[in-house]
Structure formats: C-alpha cells, structure tokens
Design a protein around this motif. Structure first.
Motif, PDB file in Angstrom:
ATOM      1  N   ASN A  12       0.822  -1.224   0.000  1.00 39.29           N
ATOM      2  CA  ASN A  12       0.000   0.000   0.000  1.00 39.29           C
ATOM      3  C   ASN A  12       0.852   1.269   0.000  1.00 39.29           C
ATOM      4  N   CYS A  13       2.098   1.156   0.475  1.00 38.33           N
ATOM      5  CA  CYS A  13       2.979   2.328   0.506  1.00 38.33           C
ATOM      6  C   CYS A  13       3.609   2.582  -0.866  1.00 38.33           C
ATOM      7  N   GLY A  14       3.714   1.549  -1.662  1.00 38.50           N
ATOM      8  CA  GLY A  14       4.309   1.697  -2.993  1.00 38.50           C
ATOM      9  C   GLY A  14       5.796   2.012  -2.930  1.00 38.50           C
ATOM     10  N   ILE A  15       6.229   2.847  -3.874  1.00 42.84           N
ATOM     11  CA  ILE A  15       7.654   3.156  -3.999  1.00 42.84           C
ATOM     12  C   ILE A  15       7.801   4.680  -4.118  1.00 42.84           C
ATOM     13  N   SER A  16       8.933   5.203  -3.658  1.00 46.69           N
ATOM     14  CA  SER A  16       9.137   6.649  -3.765  1.00 46.69           C
ATOM     15  C   SER A  16       9.101   7.061  -5.246  1.00 46.69           C
ATOM     16  N   LEU A  17       8.359   8.137  -5.499  1.00 47.84           N
ATOM     17  CA  LEU A  17       8.205   8.610  -6.877  1.00 47.84           C
ATOM     18  C   LEU A  17       9.574   8.967  -7.468  1.00 47.84           C
ATOM     19  N   LYS A  18      10.399   9.603  -6.601  1.00 49.16           N
ATOM     20  CA  LYS A  18      11.737  10.020  -7.038  1.00 49.16           C
ATOM     21  C   LYS A  18      12.547   8.801  -7.501  1.00 49.16           C
ATOM     22  N   ARG A  19      12.412   7.719  -6.729  1.00 49.71           N
ATOM     23  CA  ARG A  19      13.154   6.492  -7.055  1.00 49.71           C
ATOM     24  C   ARG A  19      12.613   5.867  -8.356  1.00 49.71           C
ATOM     25  N   ASN A  77       2.375   8.762 -15.542  1.00 48.72           N
ATOM     26  CA  ASN A  77       1.215   9.658 -15.663  1.00 48.72           C
ATOM     27  C   ASN A  77       0.042   8.970 -16.346  1.00 48.72           C
ATOM     28  N   ASN A  78       0.339   8.172 -17.361  1.00 50.19           N
ATOM     29  CA  ASN A  78      -0.748   7.455 -18.048  1.00 50.19           C
ATOM     30  C   ASN A  78      -1.463   6.519 -17.074  1.00 50.19           C
ATOM     31  N   LEU A 135      -5.070   3.735 -12.302  1.00 50.78           N
ATOM     32  CA  LEU A 135      -4.406   2.497 -11.882  1.00 50.78           C
ATOM     33  C   LEU A 135      -3.320   2.760 -10.835  1.00 50.78           C
ATOM     34  N   MET A 136      -2.823   4.003 -10.801  1.00 49.35           N
ATOM     35  CA  MET A 136      -1.799   4.368  -9.819  1.00 49.35           C
ATOM     36  C   MET A 136      -2.222   5.661  -9.140  1.00 49.35           C
ATOM     37  N   GLN A 137      -1.673   5.894  -7.954  1.00 53.76           N
ATOM     38  CA  GLN A 137      -1.999   7.131  -7.235  1.00 53.76           C
ATOM     39  C   GLN A 137      -0.768   7.613  -6.474  1.00 53.76           C
ATOM     40  N   ILE A 138      -0.705   8.954  -6.285  1.00 52.02           N
ATOM     41  CA  ILE A 138       0.372   9.514  -5.454  1.00 52.02           C
ATOM     42  C   ILE A 138      -0.080   9.412  -4.010  1.00 52.02           C
ATOM     43  N   LYS A 139       0.808   8.977  -3.153  1.00 47.92           N
ATOM     44  CA  LYS A 139       0.453   8.784  -1.741  1.00 47.92           C
ATOM     45  C   LYS A 139       1.551   9.325  -0.867  1.00 47.92           C
ATOM     46  N   LYS A 140       1.190   9.954   0.245  1.00 46.84           N
ATOM     47  CA  LYS A 140       2.221  10.373   1.214  1.00 46.84           C
ATOM     48  C   LYS A 140       2.522   9.155   2.075  1.00 46.84           C
ATOM     49  N   CYS A 141       3.765   8.774   2.131  1.00 44.94           N
ATOM     50  CA  CYS A 141       4.119   7.636   2.972  1.00 44.94           C
ATOM     51  C   CYS A 141       5.425   7.964   3.668  1.00 44.94           C
ATOM     52  N   ARG A 142       5.402   7.950   4.982  1.00 46.80           N
ATOM     53  CA  ARG A 142       6.578   8.329   5.781  1.00 46.80           C
ATOM     54  C   ARG A 142       7.239   9.601   5.205  1.00 46.80           C
ATOM     55  N   ASN A 161       7.329  10.839   2.415  1.00 48.31           N
ATOM     56  CA  ASN A 161       7.748  10.822   1.002  1.00 48.31           C
ATOM     57  C   ASN A 161       6.538  10.914   0.088  1.00 48.31           C
ATOM     58  N   ASP A 162       6.772  11.437  -1.098  1.00 48.25           N
ATOM     59  CA  ASP A 162       5.754  11.316  -2.137  1.00 48.25           C
ATOM     60  C   ASP A 162       5.981   9.966  -2.790  1.00 48.25           C
ATOM     61  N   ASN A 163       5.068   9.052  -2.527  1.00 47.34           N
ATOM     62  CA  ASN A 163       5.212   7.712  -3.105  1.00 47.34           C
ATOM     63  C   ASN A 163       4.189   7.495  -4.201  1.00 47.34           C
ATOM     64  N   ILE A 164       4.450   6.470  -4.990  1.00 40.57           N
ATOM     65  CA  ILE A 164       3.468   6.100  -6.003  1.00 40.57           C
ATOM     66  C   ILE A 164       3.026   4.662  -5.683  1.00 40.57           C
ATOM     67  N   ALA A 165       1.702   4.464  -5.643  1.00 43.53           N
ATOM     68  CA  ALA A 165       1.181   3.143  -5.266  1.00 43.53           C
ATOM     69  C   ALA A 165       0.058   2.752  -6.216  1.00 43.53           C
ATOM     70  N   LEU A 166      -0.266   1.473  -6.244  1.00 42.89           N
ATOM     71  CA  LEU A 166      -1.370   1.015  -7.099  1.00 42.89           C
ATOM     72  C   LEU A 166      -2.704   1.320  -6.423  1.00 42.89           C
ATOM     73  N   THR A 167      -3.724   1.617  -7.214  1.00 40.41           N
ATOM     74  CA  THR A 167      -5.097   1.697  -6.690  1.00 40.41           C
ATOM     75  C   THR A 167      -5.635   0.264  -6.672  1.00 40.41           C
ATOM     76  N   VAL A 168      -6.859   0.062  -6.150  1.00 40.73           N
ATOM     77  CA  VAL A 168      -7.439  -1.300  -6.164  1.00 40.73           C
ATOM     78  C   VAL A 168      -7.550  -1.796  -7.611  1.00 40.73           C
ATOM     79  N   LYS A 169      -7.970  -0.897  -8.500  1.00 41.43           N
ATOM     80  CA  LYS A 169      -8.088  -1.268  -9.927  1.00 41.43           C
ATOM     81  C   LYS A 169      -6.692  -1.653 -10.471  1.00 41.43           C
ATOM     82  N   GLY A 170      -5.676  -0.901 -10.037  1.00 37.36           N
ATOM     83  CA  GLY A 170      -4.304  -1.191 -10.467  1.00 37.36           C
ATOM     84  C   GLY A 170      -3.814  -2.528  -9.927  1.00 37.36           C
ATOM     85  N   MET A 171      -4.230  -2.850  -8.681  1.00 42.25           N
ATOM     86  CA  MET A 171      -3.817  -4.134  -8.111  1.00 42.25           C
ATOM     87  C   MET A 171      -4.359  -5.298  -8.942  1.00 42.25           C
ATOM     88  N   LEU A 172      -5.579  -5.097  -9.462  1.00 39.67           N
ATOM     89  CA  LEU A 172      -6.170  -6.158 -10.290  1.00 39.67           C
ATOM     90  C   LEU A 172      -5.417  -6.344 -11.605  1.00 39.67           C
TER      91      LEU A 172
END
Ligand code: SF4
Length: 391
Positions: free
Chosen positions: A335-342, A353-354, A360-367, A369-380
C-alpha cells in the motif's frame, strides 16, 4: 548485525487440494509415524547447520520464523519444539520475533495449539479458503465450516491473539451470495489478518486437467473474480482492515512481518524442499538459492549423497537489473508503494502519468515521502502494469 527471517517448509498434507501447486504430497499411513517425522527433522537441522556455516549466519538476529507448507499442523508438537530450541541455541532470536505456524482447520486441535503457544509460537495462519460445503468439496478441501470455527475458537482459547484466515476468491461454485456469506462469516470470527488470493489455474493441478481454456467451464471468469475482489476490498475497508498488500489485509499493527520482510527484500533462510533463501553478501552481491522440489533428491543433497552435489538446487546471483526490477514490483505490491523520485530514475514519467490518469496508480504520502502506489483497480491489473515498467 544481520537480520534474517527463517522459513521452514513442511512438504506433507493429508490429501492434495485440487487447486494447489505448492510442493506438497499426501502422506501415506506408513509414513505417518514418529520415525519418519524425525527423519525430516534431522534433514532440516543438517540443512540449517550447513547454511549457517556457508553464509555465516550464526550471529544473525532472527526477526521471524514461519512454518509453512504443505500442512505444518499435521506434524507432532515435539517437531516444532525441537526446531525452535535448535534455532534459539544457534541464532539470536529477537524478543518480539513473529513466529507463525500455518494450520489446516481439521488439524487445529486445542492440545496441539496450546503446545505451540507454550513453545513461543505467537501467530497462526488458518487455511479456511471458504465456508461453503459445496465450494470446499469441489476444491478438494477435507475440512468443513465447523472445523474452521473450532480451530479459531481453539486458537483463541489457547491464548493466540494474532490469527490470520486465508480465503480464496473465485473457487468453482462460489456464487456472489456464497462469497458474501464467506466474507461475513470470516469477519464474524474477528481475525486480526486476512489473506485473500485470487484463484489462478496452475498447470500441475487437478483443476488444470478439467479447465477448459476456451470458455472456462465451471470456473469463474477473470471479470467475475475481479468483481469479487473489489467487493472484498470494500467490505474489509468498512471493517477497518488495512489493505497493506495486494492479497493481504490486517488490523493496524498486525501486518505479517514475514511477508513484509519479503517485500522489502530482507534476507531469509529457507529450509526444506522447494524453499528459497535470499542473502546479501559482500560487495553488494545478492544470491537467491531455491531448493529442489523433491523430497528424495533434497535428502540426497543434504546428506551429500547426490551424484553431482547440489546441482539440482537453483542458485541465482542477481544482476543490477534484477535487483531494480524486484525493488519496483515488490514495493508496488504494497500500500505504501515506492518513492516517486526512485521510480522515475528507471521509468519514463509519461508512463507513470498514463497509469495515474487511467486510475491504476496514485500519489500517496508515505513516511513523509511522495510515493506512487497502485489503486485497487491497479492491483487487479498488477501483472500487466509490472510488465510495462520493468527495466
Ligand atoms: S492447499 Fe495446502 S493443504 Fe491443500 S494440498 Fe496445498 S499445501 Fe496441502
């Protein structure tokens, strides 16, 4: 000090389930005896000794121990106490280490579970899969709904607080009503953790033999499974479970440390046939070793009796590309995904962006960081997404 997790594979089951592709075999009556279990116990101890020497693990701090399978709960209590004692005497176990045993409902009796608790086991993962008699029978499970409730009650009575229940999404005969009822009954048992796996038909299973690739007769379509998954995510969100990985949900603070170690690419020692180990050694070298999926050949390897040593085990030295790909796809499972910068060090921002624009993906604040994580639709659609962003 190096931190590791230990995974111990039990390759025995009472019978083989129709969807199962794990390395496990039905244990015959002739082998269901203390001498045979002792034989397997001795192989595991020898492997632990050899691996410890080879990879200098003696000073490691053990963060978690996981008995998986197969059906660990068919093993006698002294099998677990002996292995845990050996680990305690030869490694340093963290005070709050997570020690999990997988339990099949029909073998979750109170005496066995109480014994496990007294040995320091503090987490049980119970393979419910469904509570519907027709679904369980078609899946080849040998337990019924009462066995599941009994195992959970026995676990609670034995003092276990951290109980996980497994559920399979998309088993034959699991209509939408049945699936709703499965979720409601699972929630009524108040597990701290739920693992929910979408059925996939693997080619070495009984289901594969009857699976009609053209029209999927008797099996749920991908769309139907996706719909059930979304229903489950909504239900569990309302019940305050954190959806912390594609297939895993927990009450806050009850995320599986064994799983998290794997997704964070932590080191682990895997013992038994088909088990994998992962170590980071000098000069950033990373090695994954997977034991042969055959108990007899595994035994010959461990006893140094195979003709060509350990040639049947699979050893892989990871390349830089392998490491980056693993980091990306394992992080994106969570759910935390990966740092966008990384991520944009390796993946074109237009592709990201697509995926964001497609929901399918969303920007999320995690610890922080600006992270990028999958949405539920993206997980599928995770497999398709990973295929597009792998370096
Ligand atoms: S699903 Fe579990 S119990 Fe069934 S055959 Fe596989 S390992 Fe054994």
């Amino acid at each position: 000090m190096k931190e590791i997790n230990i995974y111990i594979h039990i390759p025995f089951c009472k019978s083989k389930c129709n969807y199962c592709s794990f390395y496990s075999m039905p244990i015959s009556k002739s082998k269901y005896n203390p001498a045979y279990f002792k034989y397997y116990f001795d192989l595991l101890i020898k492997e632990m000794k050899d691996m410890s020497q080879k990879f200098s693990l003696c000073d490691s701090l053990v963060n978690g121990i996981y008995f998986g399978g197969g059906t660990p709960s068919i093993m006698p209590a002294d099998f677990f106490s002996g292995l845990l004692r050996y680990i305690e005497n030869n490694f340093k176990i963290m005070g709050d280490a997570e020690i999990t045993v997988e339990i099949n409902p029909e073998s979750g009796d109170f005496e066995k579970l109480s014994a496990l608790k007294s040995f320091g086991v503090n987490r049980l993962s119970i393979g419910a899969q469904s509570l519907d008699p027709g679904v369980l029978r078609t899946a080849g499970r040998i337990h019924d709904k009462k066995d599941i409730y009994d195992a959970v009650n026995n676990a609670k009575k034995a003092g276990f607080k951290n109980i996980s229940l497994d559920l399979i999404i998309g088993l034959p005969k699991q209509t939408e009503n049945v699936f709703h009822s499965d979720i409601e009954q699972i929630l009524s048992m108040e597990p701290k953790h739920i693992s929910a796996y979408m059925l996939s038909i693997e080619n070495n299973t009984e289901f594969y033999k009857i699976y009609d690739k053209k029209n999927g007769t008797t099996f749920a379509s991908e769309e139907c499974i996706a719909g059930y998954y979304e229903i489950l995510c909504e239900f569990l969100d309302k019940a305050d479970y954190v959806h912390y990985e594609i297939s895993n949900f927990s009450k806050p603070g009850y995320e599986s440390r064994h799983n998290i170690n794997y997704w964070k690419r932590g080191e682990y020692l895997g013992l038994g046939p088909s088990a994998s180990s992962f170590f980071k050694i000098r000069d950033k070298e990373e090695i994954r070793k997977t034991n042969v999926s055959d108990l007899s050949i595994y035994a010959l390897n461990i006893l140094d009796k195979s003709e060509n040593g350990t040639k049947t085990d699979f050893v892989e030295v990871l390349t830089e590309k392998d490491k980056i790909n693993e980091e990306i796809f394992l992080s994106l499972r969570t759910n935390c995904g990966i740092s966008l910068k990384r991520l944009i060090e390796f993946v074109n921002p237009d592709i990201i962006n697509n995926f964001i624009n497609a929901g399918l993906m969303q920007i999320k604040k995690c610890r922080l960081n600006d992270n990028i994580a999958l949405t539920v639709k993206g997980m599928l659609l995770s497999s398709e997404i990973f295929a597009k962003i792998m370096v």
